[in-house]
Design an enzyme around this catalytic site. Structure first.
Site, PDB file in Angstrom:
ATOM      1  N   GLY A  10       0.822  -1.091  -0.015  1.00 33.64           N
ATOM      2  CA  GLY A  10      -0.023   0.014  -0.073  1.00 33.64           C
ATOM      3  C   GLY A  10       0.826   1.229  -0.102  1.00 33.64           C
ATOM      4  O   GLY A  10       0.357   2.163  -0.747  1.00 33.64           O
ATOM      5  N   ASP A  18      -0.012   7.578   2.019  1.00 37.34           N
ATOM      6  CA  ASP A  18      -0.201   5.853   2.326  1.00 37.34           C
ATOM      7  C   ASP A  18      -1.330   6.138   3.233  1.00 37.34           C
ATOM      8  O   ASP A  18      -1.556   5.459   4.425  1.00 37.34           O
ATOM      9  CB  ASP A  18       0.691   5.075   2.841  1.00 37.34           C
ATOM     10  CG  ASP A  18       0.355   3.628   2.950  1.00 37.34           C
ATOM     11  OD1 ASP A  18      -0.663   3.127   2.590  1.00 37.34           O
ATOM     12  OD2 ASP A  18       1.309   3.055   3.928  1.00 37.34           O
ATOM     13  N   GLU A  56      -5.609  -5.173   7.561  1.00 36.65           N
ATOM     14  CA  GLU A  56      -4.957  -4.926   9.019  1.00 36.65           C
ATOM     15  C   GLU A  56      -6.026  -4.425   9.934  1.00 36.65           C
ATOM     16  O   GLU A  56      -7.149  -3.777   9.454  1.00 36.65           O
ATOM     17  CB  GLU A  56      -3.693  -3.922   8.831  1.00 36.65           C
ATOM     18  CG  GLU A  56      -4.275  -2.321   8.336  1.00 36.65           C
ATOM     19  CD  GLU A  56      -2.957  -1.753   7.896  1.00 36.65           C
ATOM     20  OE1 GLU A  56      -2.248  -2.120   6.974  1.00 36.65           O
ATOM     21  OE2 GLU A  56      -2.730  -0.686   8.596  1.00 36.65           O
ATOM     22  N   ASN A  98       0.312   5.004   7.718  1.00 41.70           N
ATOM     23  CA  ASN A  98       1.049   4.080   7.532  1.00 41.70           C
ATOM     24  C   ASN A  98       1.610   3.802   8.999  1.00 41.70           C
ATOM     25  O   ASN A  98       1.899   4.744   9.998  1.00 41.70           O
ATOM     26  CB  ASN A  98       2.506   4.466   6.712  1.00 41.70           C
ATOM     27  CG  ASN A  98       3.573   3.417   6.463  1.00 41.70           C
ATOM     28  OD1 ASN A  98       4.417   3.287   7.479  1.00 41.70           O
ATOM     29  ND2 ASN A  98       3.373   2.701   5.768  1.00 41.70           N
ATOM     30  N   HIS A 158       3.253  -7.138  13.311  1.00 39.30           N
ATOM     31  CA  HIS A 158       4.063  -5.875  12.433  1.00 39.30           C
ATOM     32  C   HIS A 158       4.709  -5.254  14.009  1.00 39.30           C
ATOM     33  O   HIS A 158       4.253  -5.471  14.875  1.00 39.30           O
ATOM     34  CB  HIS A 158       3.082  -4.896  11.785  1.00 39.30           C
ATOM     35  CG  HIS A 158       3.977  -4.208  10.931  1.00 39.30           C
ATOM     36  ND1 HIS A 158       5.187  -4.247  10.494  1.00 39.30           N
ATOM     37  CD2 HIS A 158       3.651  -2.928  10.461  1.00 39.30           C
ATOM     38  CE1 HIS A 158       5.743  -3.377   9.631  1.00 39.30           C
ATOM     39  NE2 HIS A 158       4.701  -2.627   9.545  1.00 39.30           N
TER      40      HIS A 158
HETATM   41  C1  SPV Z   1       3.225  -1.415   3.091  1.00 39.94           C
HETATM   42  O1  SPV Z   1       4.073  -1.779   2.475  1.00 39.94           O
HETATM   43  O2  SPV Z   1       2.582  -0.790   2.639  1.00 39.94           O
HETATM   44  C2  SPV Z   1       3.054  -1.879   4.374  1.00 39.94           C
HETATM   45  C3  SPV Z   1       4.184  -2.337   5.228  1.00 39.94           C
HETATM   46  O3  SPV Z   1       1.929  -1.952   4.881  1.00 39.94           O
HETATM   47  S1  SPV Z   1       4.603  -0.842   6.192  1.00 39.94           S
HETATM   48  O4  SPV Z   1       4.881   0.016   5.420  1.00 39.94           O
HETATM   49  O5  SPV Z   1       5.805  -1.514   6.870  1.00 39.94           O
HETATM   50  O6  SPV Z   1       3.414  -0.779   7.002  1.00 39.94           O
HETATM   51 MG    MG Z   2       0.677  -0.619   3.699  1.00 34.42          MG
END
Ligand code: SPV
Ligand code: MG
Length: 541
Positions: free
Chosen positions: A46, A57, A113, A121, A189
């Site tokens: 994302g 994001d 999630e 993010n 995570h």
């Molecule tokens: C993404 O790659 O969009 C993720 C992983 O969700 S993180 O950026 O670590 O949240």
């Molecule tokens: Mg993401």
């Protein structure tokens, strides 16, 4: 053997007893690059999909915009993709529609999630981010699993308890509930730079279902630590995008500052590499299969009778044309260039160790006097060996590699005799080999590139001021011009002095006897193999 479905491939990755890796991609090109590097799965991130669209994001890109990107990624690859589905873009109902649409577009899995839409993010003030209600999120997981029509489609539940500062007990409570709700795996995570939270979770979790991690922040921990902790899948979540950002920033800055490509041309991927990644070759093949031939192709005649002593023991058993360049003989590369230009009727004049010149689908003519004759004799033999069609003929040497578009250039002009002349002749000056320098009616000019330039003389010895380029060793002879060429050749052949003559002698004769030899200026994109160094370099050509 037929490859298994992408969903099945992904399920196997999750179920593998060892630690597996998937790599982030954010468009069709990066997805293809990840697959080519060897990754057996792709993370549709994302973060990076929104970043490459130039937005945050924070669900600023609509879910259908994300779907469009992910569809290009799935089309470009044969390995499974897991989409980072954020919070599922709404409630249970939206998750159901998402799963159905992902299945339709060939995506193997989705990760959702336990945060609230619109999400942020995890690495931006994660501790301030509210978590979803546990029961509501479990409903989303159930709904997603009920919506899938392919049993192997996977729904991965991402636990954000550590990100939100809610600790191990909450992480375990949620992961357990998500597992119960039907999640195929949990993604746990952590934003710490150490693996502590992950390892604590793994210890308590005790293999209840596969666990996925994203080691973006705790990257310095050796992966064996997670292997031993029995993590199933690690995601390199954003690294293709981040590496391309650095590369693009450098390129843009250098271009802007220097107003030149000189510093960059060799650093950046070639245009040919772009075409390769786009699958240009497959389209060319398809065009040959499905389109009517727009213009009949000429034939090709390759002069490959000499040994090539300069390659020493490499040519003891076989002539230079059969020396391996990379995975196949030089002659096979030459034939491939011809075929890629639609020229399939290829005749080869062989002499030295002729029995070793035996590639399939080529026609052979023998010059058994190769030891005491020159190339002109081979050309004579080749031309005399059969009737040539009205489409004419391209003549080349058995030690010259060239790209397809050089052939296209030669044929594009409605001219009787055409030769390509490389304007980068200075590159050859100190290579200690014979060079066929060319003097023309006009030098190369960027502004007059359409001018009808004619050959005046080709010779290994021309005063520097008369040199306009280097002959690449190719000639296009139209069907109309063939009788005249044959006549000139016959006269030369009758003179014993010409027994060792080379092709430039013919070109000079034609140019001075009223046959216009049209010059096409080109730049690079060919290579003659004259030394052991060339053999090595040619492999990268
Ligand atoms: C993404 O790659 O969009 C993720 C992983 O969700 S993180 O950026 O670590 O949240
Ligand atoms: Mg993401």
């Amino acid at each position: 053997m037929q490859a298994s479905k992408k969903t099945t491939q992904f399920r196997k990755l999750l179920a593998s007893t060892g630690l597996e890796f998937i790599c982030e991609a954010h468009n069709g090109l990066s997805a293809r690059i990840a697959e080519e590097a060897g990754f057996r799965g792709i993370w549709g991130s994302g973060l990076t999909i929104s970043a490459q669209l130039g937005v945050r994001d924070n669900n600023e890109a609509s879910w259908t915009q994300v779907m469009d990107v992910i569809e290009f990624m799935a089309d470009a690859t044969s390995v499974p993709i897991m989409l980072d589905g954020d919070t599922g873009y709404g409630n249970f109902n939206n998750v159901q529609r998402l799963v159905r649409k992902l299945e339709q577009r060939g995506v193997a899995a989705v990760c959702i999630e336990d945060k609230l839409f619109p999400k942020t993010n995890s690495f931006i003030s994660g501790e301030r981010q509210p978590l979803a209600d546990l029961d509501e999120f479990c409903g989303k997981i159930k709904a997603g699993k009920d919506a899938q029509s392919d049993d192997d489609f996977c729904v991965v539940a991402r636990v954000e308890a550590f990100i939100a500062g809610r600790g191990l007990a909450e992480a375990l409570r949620r992961a357990g509930a998500y597992r119960e709700a039907g999640a195929d795996a949990v993604l746990i995570h952590s934003a710490l730079s150490t693996p502590d939270e992950i390892l604590a979770f793994m210890h308590e979790w005790d293999g209840r279902c596969p666990v996925v991690i994203v080691p973006t922040k705790y990257y310095s921990t050796p992966m064996d630590v997670f292997r031993e902790a029995r993590v199933s899948l690690a995601i390199w979540a954003n690294h293709l995008l981040r590496s391309s950002i650095s590369a693009m920033q450098t390129t843009a800055r250098v271009l802007h500052e220097t107003e030149s490509l000189a510093k960059l041309e060799h650093e950046v991927a070639s245009v040919g590499e772009v075409f390769r990644l786009q699958g240009a070759q497959a389209l060319e093949d398809a065009e040959r299969r499905y389109l009517p031939e727009s213009r009949p192709a000429p034939a090709a005649l390759v002069l490959a009778a000499s040994r090539g002593e300069e390659l020493h023991e490499l040519t003891e058993e076989k002539p230079k044309a059969m020396v391996r360049i990379g995975d196949r003989p030089l002659l096979a590369h030459i034939a491939a260039s011809y075929r890629s230009a639609g020229i399939g009727d290829i005749t080869v004049v062989r002499g030295y160790r002729k029995e070793a010149v035996n590639l399939p689908d080529l026609t052979y003519v023998d010059n058994d006097e190769y030891a005491d004759t020159g190339e002109l004799h081979s050309l004579w033999k080749g031309l005399a060996s059969r009737a040539w069609g009205p489409e004419g003929l391209v003549v080349s040497y058995g030690d010259v590699l060239f790209r397809k578009h050089v052939l296209d250039h030669l044929r594009e002009l409605d001219e009787d005799l055409v030769i390509p002349v490389d304007t980068q002749w200075q590159d050859s000056v100190n290579r200690g080999r014979e060079v066929d320098y060319v003097s023309c009616s006009f030098p190369y000019s960027r502004t007059h590139y359409n001018r009808r330039v004619l050959l005046q003389k080709v010779s290994g010895e021309l005063p520097q001021r008369e040199i306009h380029g280097e002959w690449m060793g190719l000639i296009y002879i139209s069907g109309r011009a063939l009788p005249g060429v044959r006549d000139a050749l016959r006269e030369m052949h009758g003179d014993a002095q010409n027994r060792n003559a080379k092709v430039p002698a013919l070109l000079n004769r034609l140019a001075t006897s009223g046959h216009a030899v049209r010059v096409v200026y080109t730049s690079g994109n060919w290579l003659d193999v004259d030394s052991l160094d060339d053999v090595v370099n040619a492999a990268g050509f």
